[in-house]
Design a protein around this motif. Sequence first.
Motif, PDB file in Angstrom:
ATOM      1  N   PHE A 154       0.842  -1.192   0.000  1.00 50.83           N
ATOM      2  CA  PHE A 154       0.000   0.000   0.000  1.00 50.83           C
ATOM      3  C   PHE A 154       0.881   1.247   0.000  1.00 50.83           C
ATOM      4  O   PHE A 154       1.916   1.284   0.663  1.00 50.83           O
ATOM      5  CB  PHE A 154      -0.907   0.036   1.237  1.00 50.83           C
ATOM      6  CG  PHE A 154      -1.769  -1.197   1.403  1.00 50.83           C
ATOM      7  CD1 PHE A 154      -3.049  -1.230   0.880  1.00 50.83           C
ATOM      8  CD2 PHE A 154      -1.292  -2.307   2.083  1.00 50.83           C
ATOM      9  CE1 PHE A 154      -3.847  -2.361   1.024  1.00 50.83           C
ATOM     10  CE2 PHE A 154      -2.068  -3.439   2.232  1.00 50.83           C
ATOM     11  CZ  PHE A 154      -3.358  -3.461   1.707  1.00 50.83           C
ATOM     12  N   VAL A 155       0.455   2.241  -0.761  1.00 54.62           N
ATOM     13  CA  VAL A 155       1.109   3.553  -0.762  1.00 54.62           C
ATOM     14  C   VAL A 155       0.050   4.581  -0.393  1.00 54.62           C
ATOM     15  O   VAL A 155      -0.956   4.721  -1.105  1.00 54.62           O
ATOM     16  CB  VAL A 155       1.729   3.883  -2.135  1.00 54.62           C
ATOM     17  CG1 VAL A 155       2.289   5.294  -2.131  1.00 54.62           C
ATOM     18  CG2 VAL A 155       2.817   2.881  -2.486  1.00 54.62           C
ATOM     19  N   ASN A 156       0.270   5.253   0.730  1.00 59.28           N
ATOM     20  CA  ASN A 156      -0.716   6.222   1.235  1.00 59.28           C
ATOM     21  C   ASN A 156      -2.114   5.615   1.337  1.00 59.28           C
ATOM     22  O   ASN A 156      -3.126   6.237   0.993  1.00 59.28           O
ATOM     23  CB  ASN A 156      -0.744   7.474   0.340  1.00 59.28           C
ATOM     24  CG  ASN A 156       0.485   8.332   0.533  1.00 59.28           C
ATOM     25  OD1 ASN A 156       1.010   8.450   1.641  1.00 59.28           O
ATOM     26  ND2 ASN A 156       0.975   8.926  -0.541  1.00 59.28           N
ATOM     27  N   GLY A 157      -2.155   4.361   1.792  1.00 54.64           N
ATOM     28  CA  GLY A 157      -3.425   3.692   2.013  1.00 54.64           C
ATOM     29  C   GLY A 157      -4.058   3.080   0.789  1.00 54.64           C
ATOM     30  O   GLY A 157      -5.074   2.392   0.892  1.00 54.64           O
ATOM     31  N   GLN A 158      -3.464   3.301  -0.399  1.00 54.33           N
ATOM     32  CA  GLN A 158      -4.012   2.764  -1.640  1.00 54.33           C
ATOM     33  C   GLN A 158      -3.217   1.526  -2.062  1.00 54.33           C
ATOM     34  O   GLN A 158      -1.987   1.502  -1.954  1.00 54.33           O
ATOM     35  CB  GLN A 158      -3.936   3.810  -2.752  1.00 54.33           C
ATOM     36  CG  GLN A 158      -4.716   5.082  -2.470  1.00 54.33           C
ATOM     37  CD  GLN A 158      -6.203   4.841  -2.369  1.00 54.33           C
ATOM     38  OE1 GLN A 158      -6.774   4.066  -3.138  1.00 54.33           O
ATOM     39  NE2 GLN A 158      -6.856   5.478  -1.394  1.00 54.33           N
ATOM     40  N   PRO A 159      -3.898   0.471  -2.547  1.00 52.09           N
ATOM     41  CA  PRO A 159      -3.168  -0.714  -3.021  1.00 52.09           C
ATOM     42  C   PRO A 159      -2.165  -0.336  -4.103  1.00 52.09           C
ATOM     43  O   PRO A 159      -2.449   0.492  -4.967  1.00 52.09           O
ATOM     44  CB  PRO A 159      -4.287  -1.611  -3.578  1.00 52.09           C
ATOM     45  CG  PRO A 159      -5.525  -1.165  -2.874  1.00 52.09           C
ATOM     46  CD  PRO A 159      -5.363   0.315  -2.663  1.00 52.09           C
TER      47      PRO A 159
END
Length: 552
Positions: free
Chosen positions: A107-112
Amino acid sequence: MLLSLHLRDFVIVDELELAFAGGFTVLTGETGAGKSILIDALSLLLGARAEAGVVRHGAEKADLSAAFDLTGRGELLQRLHEYDLEGDENSLLLRRTIDAGGRSRAFVNGQPATLAQLKEVGEYLVDIHGQHAHQSLMRSEAQRNLLDAYAGQTEQAGSVRQAFTLWKKAEEKLLSASKHAGEFAVERERLQWQIEEIATLKILPGEWQDLQNEHSRLNHAASLIEGGQSALEALADGEPNVQSLLAVVHSRLADLAGVDPALAETVELLGAVDANLSEAVHALRHYAERVELDPARLAELERRMDDIYRLARKYRIEPEQLADKLAAWQARLDELGGGEGLEGLEASARQAEQAYRRVAEQLGKARRLSAGKLGKAVSIEMQSMAMAGSRFEIALQAVETPAAFGLEQVEFQVAPHASAPVRSLAKVASGGELSRISLALQVVTSQVAEVPTLIFDEVDVGIGGRVAEIVGKLLKKLGERHQVLCITHLPQVAASADHQFQVSKQQTRDAVLSRIAQLDGAARIEEIARMLGGVDITDTTRRHAAELLGAE
């Protein structure tokens, strides 16, 4: 800059939260305490391959996360924007989970995110110099990549590889065409007349559908005209007609609504109907003016459609596929050298070679300019590490055959003392010397690094005493420009740091766990004394530790 690192159920860590600052930070502790666990965790967060063995025994999954400050990292922020992975202003949160079966999610900044995206992000953030980095210096490829990175030519080196690939593909086409000259000549001739046959029709994109639509309209023009006129008669032009009848009803009810307001809603609805009917009549009149009988145009369309359909049937494709077929044949003809045949392929191969040599020569020029600078800088650092009189040079030797990496081979050479000639690094340096040369290279190349965080994993192995103190000062100086983290066993290096963490093992009833604590004051003196004196720490050792710290 790395701000924090959080680990849960990772190797021998149950849960750990660390906050980092700028400058030079060291991690110390006994062998086997788990110092390299932090490096392993960061590597996974930056896209390294995950294995099930990293999950703590008995746990379902390992959970890793790291926060970074992206102030001044405009290029990375732009890339995150392009991937729709933006977070809070100037901040970045990386997270990765690995389950007991070895499957992982990122995850990057909460996004997959994909591992490729993690790796790309990591290249902007962290450089990790492993404890065995000096071993890679034996490889010519590693030496060449290091010089290119120092010269800022990594992208240019990629352009050279790409140009080389295109050149070789062009040569392969020429060779294949030469071997099958007769077959290719027949195929080329066939393609040329096929292309000419379709090209003469000058078919436009989407033309077939447009022809069908116009043909249908003209073919049914009489019916369309008759239907439109009939509708106009009923709606507006005949006697009686819908429009006039509606006007009478609407006027009568409007008068009655003055007597009984309950009719007002009906009157309003009829008014809307009247307005819509007027628009419909206007649109129908406009349509009727445009529809006309045109036998000549209809005949022209039918001839055009017959020509296209005949050719499509000949090549057993749908009429709308003719344009794509023409493009495919043209691409194949280009592969065979276009209308010029072998001469065209020979020209393409020459042009591809010239393009390769142009970018390769540019790369070679940049390498030559930087080789001397890098050699002098590394020589200075080597001499400060008890290698007085030593020299480090980079030889660029022209290759007999052009290669994907360029027109010259890169070789690191060293003279261990003033009276010795320079020879290949792999043939001259001892283990200890190689470790020091590696560290000198890493320090020098890191000075031009654009990434904000540099991590050194026990790169000071094989040195000690005065050299260790010098290494500590070098890393501290590097910490003025970058955030530097270093795992070390050397007290002199640890004493030079701005911040120090101690890694230790704790035996619980069920397992051995790793613990990390930030040290200050007396605790830091005690840890450096342990590094100096081993198990039995005396007052003398503590005073020595305090002196090392005081020297900073």
